[in-house]
Design an enzyme around this catalytic site. Structure first.
Site, mmCIF file in Angstrom:
data_model
loop_
_atom_site.group_PDB
_atom_site.id
_atom_site.type_symbol
_atom_site.label_atom_id
_atom_site.label_comp_id
_atom_site.label_asym_id
_atom_site.label_seq_id
_atom_site.Cartn_x
_atom_site.Cartn_y
_atom_site.Cartn_z
ATOM 1 N N ASP A 259 0.832 -1.207 0.000
ATOM 2 C CA ASP A 259 0.000 0.000 0.000
ATOM 3 C C ASP A 259 0.860 1.249 0.000
ATOM 4 O O ASP A 259 0.367 2.340 -0.244
ATOM 5 C CB ASP A 259 -0.933 0.006 1.221
ATOM 6 C CG ASP A 259 -1.908 1.170 1.181
ATOM 7 O OD1 ASP A 259 -2.546 1.365 0.122
ATOM 8 O OD2 ASP A 259 -2.027 1.898 2.190
ATOM 9 N N HIS B 81 -1.616 3.839 -1.447
ATOM 10 C CA HIS B 81 -1.624 4.421 -0.098
ATOM 11 C C HIS B 81 -3.045 4.786 0.319
ATOM 12 O O HIS B 81 -3.363 5.941 0.626
ATOM 13 C CB HIS B 81 -0.717 5.645 -0.018
ATOM 14 C CG HIS B 81 -0.284 5.965 1.379
ATOM 15 N ND1 HIS B 81 0.856 6.679 1.681
ATOM 16 C CD2 HIS B 81 -0.851 5.666 2.587
ATOM 17 C CE1 HIS B 81 0.973 6.820 3.001
ATOM 18 N NE2 HIS B 81 -0.054 6.216 3.560
#
Length: 324
Positions: free
Chosen positions: A251, A275
């Site tokens: 991520d 993210h």
């Protein structure tokens, strides 16, 4: 002098803010809403570049509290050198645990069960069957056992795992079992089928997942990074991914955002999400509750929650939270 609070959420959208303070809205865009010298409580804009987060700090001569809405504080800490001693830096413990833990489970299950391959096959109109690994009966290692690491284990519990091992900066005992110190990490890596990184970024954890770390992971293991991109040595990870020996679900990346054409986009066995561990519908209600609580404590001169460090004090160790 006005005692201002800078908020990245419009103050009229937050119920229960205490009286007696001047609330200014600044989400990192455009000009400052007021004189930074009058700000006593600065809530850092969420998911903005570090240069934006730090921009008003040199002029904040009266600030007493810097509050992030992220679990990590590495994006704002360099700017603290401009502040007088005694300013408290607080993180957003309690805000991102649910969302980040959900995404962690999503990345694990999607990677193990081959969901990205199914999506690509659907685009081609192809029925792609086959045998895939399950999460059941796996050994999982959580590196960074703070609030988010604990929340991840909460969600792992129903999946009939063989074992969960926990690692943090220092050893301790929890209701679920022992937490190992970082010094024991090399001995734990070879037994883990899934390695989850949810540790803060610090000088100790930068490139924690280096070539030696990755080489110790067992064949076929999955590395999941929901911490910060630089916790992983990208060059070393790419070398392992190219062999097909391990897989990864990320991520966060280094660099971030991942630029077009970067080899991580197309490395074999890697799933990348941009993210998004923290920014979900769960964020705003929890962020607002945190701010009302912290500002009420501030007005009433009560101890603040989640103090990570105080300027001018001996360096504090980073809190074990992930990179939401």
């Amino acid at each position: 002098m006005t005692a201002d609070v800078w908020l990245p959420i419009p103050p009229d959208e937050i119920e229960g803010l205490p009286a007696g303070l001047g609330y200014q809205f600044w989400d990192g865009e455009g000009d400052f809403p007021a004189d930074p010298a009058d700000c006593v409580f600065y809530v850092v804009p969420y998911m903005k570049p570090s240069e934006v987060s730090q921009r008003p700090l040199p002029a904040m001569r009266s600030v007493q509290v810097v509050q992030t809405l992220s679990a990590g504080t590495d994006h704002v800490e360099p700017g603290l050198r401009y502040l007088r001693p005694g300013v408290r830096l607080c993180n957003a413990r309690g805000v991102h645990e649910a969302s980040t833990a959900e995404l962690t489970l999503t990345l694990i299950l999607a990677s193990l069960r081959g969901v990205p391959d199914f999506v690509r096959a659907q685009d081609r109109g192809e029925w792609l069957g086959g045998f895939r690994p399950a999460l059941a009966d796996k050994n999982v290692l959580i590196v960074g056992y703070g609030a988010i690491g604990s929340a991840i284990e909460d969600r792992l519990t129903p999946f009939e795992l063989a074992r969960v091992s926990r690692v943090a900066r220092s050893p301790r005992t929890t209701v679920r079992g022992s937490v190992h110190p970082l010094t024991e990490l090399p001995a734990l890596l070879p037994e883990a089928d899934v390695v989850i990184l949810s540790t803060p970024l610090s000088e100790t954890t930068r490139h924690l997942a280096d070539a030696d770390f990755l080489a110790r992971m067992k064949d076929g293991a999955l590395l999941v990074n929901v911490a910060r991109g630089p916790v992983v040595d990208t060059k070393a990870l790419l070398a392992e991914l190219e062999t097909g020996r391990i897989t990864a679900a990320l991520d966060v990346t280094d660099p971030e955002p991942l630029p077009p054409g970067h080899p991580l986009w197309h490395a074999p066995g890697v799933l990348v999400s941009p993210h998004v561990g923290g920014p979900t519908s769960a964020f705003l209600p929890r962020a607002k509750r945190l701010l009302v609580d912290q500002l009420s404590r501030f007005v009433n001169r009560e101890p603040l929650r989640n103090v990570v460090l105080t300027t001018g004090a001996p360096s504090a160790q980073p809190v074990d939270t992930a990179g939401a």
